[in-house]
Design an enzyme around this catalytic site. Sequence first.
Site, PDB file in Angstrom:
ATOM      1  N   LYS A 128      -1.894  -3.885  -4.006  1.00  0.00           N
ATOM      2  CA  LYS A 128      -0.446  -3.662  -4.143  1.00  0.00           C
ATOM      3  C   LYS A 128       0.089  -4.437  -5.356  1.00  0.00           C
ATOM      4  CE  LYS A 128       0.159  -2.934   0.807  1.00  0.00           C
ATOM      5  NZ  LYS A 128       0.543  -3.449   2.112  1.00  0.00           N
ATOM      6  N   GLN A 142       3.182  -7.913   5.897  1.00  0.00           N
ATOM      7  CA  GLN A 142       1.821  -7.376   5.994  1.00  0.00           C
ATOM      8  C   GLN A 142       1.337  -7.508   7.440  1.00  0.00           C
ATOM      9  OE1 GLN A 142       0.083  -6.077   3.169  1.00  0.00           O
ATOM     10  NE2 GLN A 142      -1.376  -5.375   4.706  1.00  0.00           N
ATOM     11  N   ASP A 192       8.600  -0.471   2.910  1.00  0.00           N
ATOM     12  CA  ASP A 192       7.607   0.205   3.760  1.00  0.00           C
ATOM     13  C   ASP A 192       8.243   1.407   4.465  1.00  0.00           C
ATOM     14  OD1 ASP A 192       4.983  -0.672   3.684  1.00  0.00           O
ATOM     15  OD2 ASP A 192       5.363  -2.420   4.962  1.00  0.00           O
TER      16      ASP A 192
END
Length: 291
Positions: free
Chosen positions: A54, A98, A121
Site C-alpha cells: 500500500k 489494518q 477502505d
Amino acid sequence: MTTPQVLMAQPVVESIKKNLILRCQKLLQKGIKPTMSVVLVGNNPASLAYIKYKKKMCEEVGGVFHLHQLPDTISQEDFLSEIKKLNEDPIINGIIIQLPVSEKLKSLNVYELIKPSKDIDGFHPDNTKKLYFGSIEANLLLPCTPKGIISLLNFYQIPIQQQNILVIGRSLIVGKPLSMLLSNLNATVTLAHSHTKNLNELTKQADIVISAIGKPGYLGSTYFSDNQASTVIDVGISYVENKIMGDVDFENVKSKVTAITPVPGGVGPMTVVSLVENLIIATEIQNKEKL
Ligand code: NAD
C-alpha cells in the site's frame, strides 16, 4: 478448448495510476499533500507485507504514507484516543485500520471508528449506506476490492449491465458490497455462499463468476462447461506451501472459459490501486473549496 483472455491487473493499474498522478499533482500545486495513515496493532507479518504494498502504490502516485504502529497490548481506551487524534488531524486525509486487530480490540466495531470522510477502505456505515441506496456517483468511497473488480471489468470492456453475475461469498468486505454495486450497475446478481445448493449449476449459467471464498482451487473444471462464454474473476488468496493460490483451479478452468483473472496478478493489485484512488477522492472532497 479455447484460449482465454487472461485479465492481468498490471495494464489497468498503470492506466489508473496515470490519472491519479495527474490529480495528485494538481493537489500538490495547491499545497495539499494527499496523506494516508495506516493503523497497525502489533506486527503481524502478513499485515506488514500488505502495508508495504500500500505504501509503495501510495508513494508512486505522489501521496504521503504514514504507518501508525501501536503495541498489541494497547487498551481500548488508548486505541480510541489514537484514532480520534487521526480523525482530527488536518494533515491526514485517509485512515485505514489494518485487520486483524489484537484480542483486546476485537469487540470494537472498527468500521465505525474512522470519520466517514477519511474512510478510504469504504467500510463506514455512512459510506456503505450510499451504496445500498443505489448511488453510482464517481466520488463515493467504495470498498476497495469491489471497486477494483469493476475497474478491471470496465478496462477489459466486459459488459456488466444486463449480465447474469454470480458472486460467491457474502463477506462484508467483498461479496455483499460487490453484489450491491453490480446490481446498481444493472446486472442481475446471484449471491451464493456456503449454504447455496448446486453451486456447480449456477457457475455454468453465469456470464460472470466472481469467487471470494478463500478455498484454494475449490472451483475446478467440473464447475464449468466446455467452451463456456463466461468471465471468471478470482478474488481468493490462500497460501499453500508458501505459494499464493486463488479459489479457482486456473490450469484446469482456463481452457473452458472466455476470460479469467490470474492469482497473483489479478484482483489483488486492483484492491490496492483502488485504495489509493479513494485517498485521492477523499483529499479532493475535503479540499473542494481550494480546487
Ligand atoms: P470470508 O472469509 O469472510 O468469507 C468467506 C465466504 O465464502 C463466506 O461468505 C462463505 O459463506 C463463503 N463460502 C465458504 N465456503 C463456500 C463454499 N464451499 N461455497 C460457497 N460459498 C462458500 O470472505 P472474504 O474476507 O471476502 O475473503 C474471501 C477470500 O478473498 C479470502 O481468500 C481472502 O484472502 C480473499 N480476499 C482477497 C482480496 C484481494 O484483494 N484479492 C481482498 C479481500 C479478500
